[in-house]
Design an enzyme around this catalytic site. Structure first.
Site, PDB file in Angstrom:
ATOM      1  N   ALA A  99       0.864  -1.177   0.000  1.00 60.53           N
ATOM      2  CA  ALA A  99       0.000   0.000   0.000  1.00 60.53           C
ATOM      3  C   ALA A  99       0.903   1.230   0.000  1.00 60.53           C
ATOM      4  CB  ALA A  99      -0.882  -0.021   1.230  1.00 60.53           C
ATOM      5  N   GLY A 107       0.526  -5.186   0.900  1.00 60.43           N
ATOM      6  CA  GLY A 107      -0.656  -5.389   0.060  1.00 60.43           C
ATOM      7  C   GLY A 107      -0.342  -6.116  -1.240  1.00 60.43           C
ATOM      8  N   GLU A 154      -0.233  -9.659  -0.428  1.00 59.74           N
ATOM      9  CA  GLU A 154      -1.609 -10.106  -0.150  1.00 59.74           C
ATOM     10  C   GLU A 154      -2.400 -10.306  -1.449  1.00 59.74           C
ATOM     11  OE1 GLU A 154      -1.847  -6.880   2.779  1.00 59.74           O
ATOM     12  OE2 GLU A 154      -2.735  -8.339   4.143  1.00 59.74           O
ATOM     13  N   GLU A 213       4.522  -4.952   7.289  1.00 59.28           N
ATOM     14  CA  GLU A 213       3.692  -3.951   7.966  1.00 59.28           C
ATOM     15  C   GLU A 213       4.143  -3.699   9.406  1.00 59.28           C
ATOM     16  OE1 GLU A 213       2.599  -6.265   5.932  1.00 59.28           O
ATOM     17  OE2 GLU A 213       0.945  -5.500   4.709  1.00 59.28           O
TER      18      GLU A 213
HETATM   19  N1  DAK Z   1       4.538   3.213  -0.742  1.00 62.84           N
HETATM   20  C1  DAK Z   1       4.897   4.394  -1.295  1.00 62.84           C
HETATM   21  N2  DAK Z   1       6.024   4.562  -1.987  1.00 62.84           N
HETATM   22  C2  DAK Z   1       6.845   3.500  -2.109  1.00 62.84           C
HETATM   23  C3  DAK Z   1       6.540   2.252  -1.551  1.00 62.84           C
HETATM   24  C4  DAK Z   1       5.303   2.133  -0.833  1.00 62.84           C
HETATM   25  N3  DAK Z   1       4.883   0.978  -0.307  1.00 62.84           N
HETATM   26  N4  DAK Z   1       7.544   1.393  -1.836  1.00 62.84           N
HETATM   27  C5  DAK Z   1       8.432   2.097  -2.552  1.00 62.84           C
HETATM   28  N5  DAK Z   1       8.029   3.374  -2.717  1.00 62.84           N
HETATM   29  C6  DAK Z   1       8.692   4.458  -3.444  1.00 62.84           C
HETATM   30  C7  DAK Z   1       9.876   5.011  -2.665  1.00 62.84           C
HETATM   31  O1  DAK Z   1       9.439   5.950  -1.710  1.00 62.84           O
HETATM   32  C8  DAK Z   1      10.675   5.641  -3.776  1.00 62.84           C
HETATM   33  O2  DAK Z   1      10.056   6.862  -4.145  1.00 62.84           O
HETATM   34  P1  DAK Z   1      10.964   8.190  -4.414  1.00 62.84           P
HETATM   35  O3  DAK Z   1      11.724   8.408  -3.164  1.00 62.84           O
HETATM   36  O4  DAK Z   1      11.845   7.798  -5.576  1.00 62.84           O
HETATM   37  O5  DAK Z   1       9.983   9.250  -4.739  1.00 62.84           O
HETATM   38  C9  DAK Z   1      10.456   4.668  -4.926  1.00 62.84           C
HETATM   39  O6  DAK Z   1       9.264   3.960  -4.638  1.00 62.84           O
HETATM   40  C10 DAK Z   1      11.584   3.665  -5.089  1.00 62.84           C
HETATM   41  O7  DAK Z   1      11.769   3.016  -3.857  1.00 62.84           O
HETATM   42  P2  DAK Z   1      13.179   2.922  -3.107  1.00 62.84           P
HETATM   43  O8  DAK Z   1      14.051   4.078  -3.483  1.00 62.84           O
HETATM   44  O9  DAK Z   1      12.908   2.711  -1.669  1.00 62.84           O
HETATM   45  O10 DAK Z   1      13.779   1.619  -3.776  1.00 62.84           O
HETATM   46  P3  DAK Z   1      14.813   0.592  -3.145  1.00 62.84           P
HETATM   47  O11 DAK Z   1      15.197  -0.312  -4.248  1.00 62.84           O
HETATM   48  O12 DAK Z   1      15.896   1.319  -2.388  1.00 62.84           O
HETATM   49  O13 DAK Z   1      13.981  -0.222  -2.045  1.00 62.84           O
HETATM   50  C11 DAK Z   1      12.080  -1.477  -1.228  1.00 62.84           C
HETATM   51  C12 DAK Z   1      12.943  -1.058  -2.473  1.00 62.84           C
HETATM   52  C13 DAK Z   1      10.867  -2.256  -1.766  1.00 62.84           C
HETATM   53  C14 DAK Z   1      12.889  -2.388  -0.314  1.00 62.84           C
HETATM   54  C15 DAK Z   1      11.642  -0.194  -0.462  1.00 62.84           C
HETATM   55  O14 DAK Z   1      11.077   0.720  -1.416  1.00 62.84           O
HETATM   56  C16 DAK Z   1      10.610  -0.485   0.597  1.00 62.84           C
HETATM   57  O15 DAK Z   1      10.918  -0.957   1.676  1.00 62.84           O
HETATM   58  N6  DAK Z   1       9.368  -0.097   0.316  1.00 62.84           N
HETATM   59  C17 DAK Z   1       8.270  -0.208   1.288  1.00 62.84           C
HETATM   60  C18 DAK Z   1       7.792  -1.638   1.387  1.00 62.84           C
HETATM   61  C19 DAK Z   1       6.711  -1.793   2.414  1.00 62.84           C
HETATM   62  O16 DAK Z   1       6.893  -1.523   3.604  1.00 62.84           O
HETATM   63  N7  DAK Z   1       5.558  -2.238   1.978  1.00 62.84           N
HETATM   64  C20 DAK Z   1       4.419  -2.445   2.840  1.00 62.84           C
HETATM   65  C21 DAK Z   1       3.545  -1.218   2.817  1.00 62.84           C
HETATM   66  S1  DAK Z   1       2.321  -1.322   4.052  1.00 62.84           S
HETATM   67  C22 DAK Z   1      -4.908  -2.140   5.579  1.00 62.84           C
HETATM   68  C23 DAK Z   1      -4.781  -2.954   4.510  1.00 62.84           C
HETATM   69  C24 DAK Z   1      -3.572  -3.093   3.912  1.00 62.84           C
HETATM   70  C25 DAK Z   1      -2.480  -2.419   4.379  1.00 62.84           C
HETATM   71  C26 DAK Z   1      -2.618  -1.592   5.440  1.00 62.84           C
HETATM   72  C27 DAK Z   1      -3.840  -1.470   6.066  1.00 62.84           C
HETATM   73  N8  DAK Z   1      -6.172  -2.034   6.187  1.00 62.84           N
HETATM   74  C28 DAK Z   1      -7.274  -2.811   5.631  1.00 62.84           C
HETATM   75  C29 DAK Z   1      -6.307  -1.369   7.383  1.00 62.84           C
HETATM   76  C30 DAK Z   1      -1.250  -2.605   3.691  1.00 62.84           C
HETATM   77  C31 DAK Z   1      -0.134  -2.062   4.140  1.00 62.84           C
HETATM   78  C32 DAK Z   1       1.075  -2.148   3.347  1.00 62.84           C
HETATM   79  O17 DAK Z   1       1.168  -2.708   2.279  1.00 62.84           O
END
Ligand code: DAK
Length: 263
Positions: free
Chosen positions: A66, A111, A114, A134
């Site tokens: 997400a 997400g 998922e 998460e």
């Molecule tokens: N959201 C927003 N932007 C993201 C992103 C994300 N999940 N993942 C990557 N990006 C963006 C980065 O901010 C960066 O943007 P700029 O800085 O260039 O503007 C760009 O994509 C490239 O990413 P990185 O520079 O970080 O690239 P790297 O190769 O260094 O790293 C990485 C790749 C995948 C390891 C890293 O980007 C990362 O850790 N990303 C976040 C992964 C993450 O934590 N995903 C889980 C998100 S939480 C709910 C239902 C569902 C959910 C929540 C609640 N309810 C029903 C209540 C779901 C939650 C989630 O999915």
């Protein structure tokens, strides 16, 4: 419907949805979730579509989760709306009567992971990394990850992944049974399409019956599942495809399934 954050294309009777925010690693924002819902509705309405493939644009990510920027700006109401949107679309994906296959071409996190879990099965590229990170954001998976992952790979492995937030490689995901095959990145989509083409050639009625019986049966006891199977088997036998399939075998030719019912 016009799509900005995903690409919707058709090849024969196979639909391909490509999540398309490569600069943000295809993270799921509200607009993308709305478009995904619209695309799934379009698929549901079109009886000719036999199989759905999901993949991500670019070579880095399937879906990195997400959109964290959007989540971080949520107040109580918008968090609820976002959660409802997400749950709604995942429910629609899981509820599709046609098979859905994920081609996991890179990061499938949160997400994104998922979505993979809500598909019928997945192939992944050697470069893919999967995880539910998460917990590192102070939240928990909200699109069914705690339930589907634990059911798929067992509670101990699911808890380790969810409690640590660690990503696992495609090889480990294969060992755990989250994905069915690991492929070189350049072969992934073609291989998924090949499998989709085989599935597409099968009987529409029997395919839907098999998916429904497996899905409902997995949440029921064995006797209930077996009763469902027997009923669905009988329904298949009432269809023209069963006559075509069995006749084709006996006549030593390839069956041509049309999916109708006997009058
Ligand atoms: N959201 C927003 N932007 C993201 C992103 C994300 N999940 N993942 C990557 N990006 C963006 C980065 O901010 C960066 O943007 P700029 O800085 O260039 O503007 C760009 O994509 C490239 O990413 P990185 O520079 O970080 O690239 P790297 O190769 O260094 O790293 C990485 C790749 C995948 C390891 C890293 O980007 C990362 O850790 N990303 C976040 C992964 C993450 O934590 N995903 C889980 C998100 S939480 C709910 C239902 C569902 C959910 C929540 C609640 N309810 C029903 C209540 C779901 C939650 C989630 O999915």
């Amino acid at each position: 419907m016009k799509y900005e954050h995903l690409i919707f294309s058709m090849e024969d009777n196979i639909a391909l949805i490509t999540f398309n925010r490569p600069k943000k690693l295809n993270a799921l924002n509200s607009e993308l979730l709305d478009e995904f819902t619209g695309a799934l509705d379009q698929i549901k309405r079109d009886e000719n579509i036999r199989v759905l493939i999901l993949t991500g644009a670019g070579d880095k990510a399937f879906v990195a989760g997400a959109d964290i920027k959007e989540i971080s700006a949520c107040n109580t109401l918008s968090a609820r709306l976002f959660a409802e949107k997400g749950q709604h679309v995942i429910g629609k994906l899981q509820g599709l009567s046609i098979p859905a296959i994920a081609a996991v071409n890179g990061y499938a996190l949160g997400g994104g992971c998922e979505i993979v879990l809500a598909c019928d099965f997945a192939y992944a590229s050697e470069t893919a990394m999967l995880g539910l990170p998460e917990i590192t954001l102070g939240i928990i998976p909200g699109f069914g990850g705690t339930q589907r992952l634990a059911r798929l790979i067992g509670t101990a492995r699911a808890k380790e992944m969810i409690f640590t937030g660690n990503m696992i490689s495609a090889g480990k995901a294969l060992e755990y049974g989250i994905i069915n095959k690991v492929l070189a990145p350049e072969l992934l989509l073609d291989e998924v399409k090949k499998t989709a083409k085989i599935i597409e050639s099968m009987g529409k009625v029997s395919l839907r019956a098999a998916k429904e019986v497996i899905n409902i049966g997995m949440n029921a006891d064995l006797d209930t599942g077996l009763a469902l199977e027997a009923g669905a088997f009988a329904i298949c036998m009432a269809g023209e495809d069963a006559r075509e399939g069995t006749s084709a075998f006996l006549e030593k030719r390839k069956p041509v399934f049309k999916g109708g019912f006997r009058g």
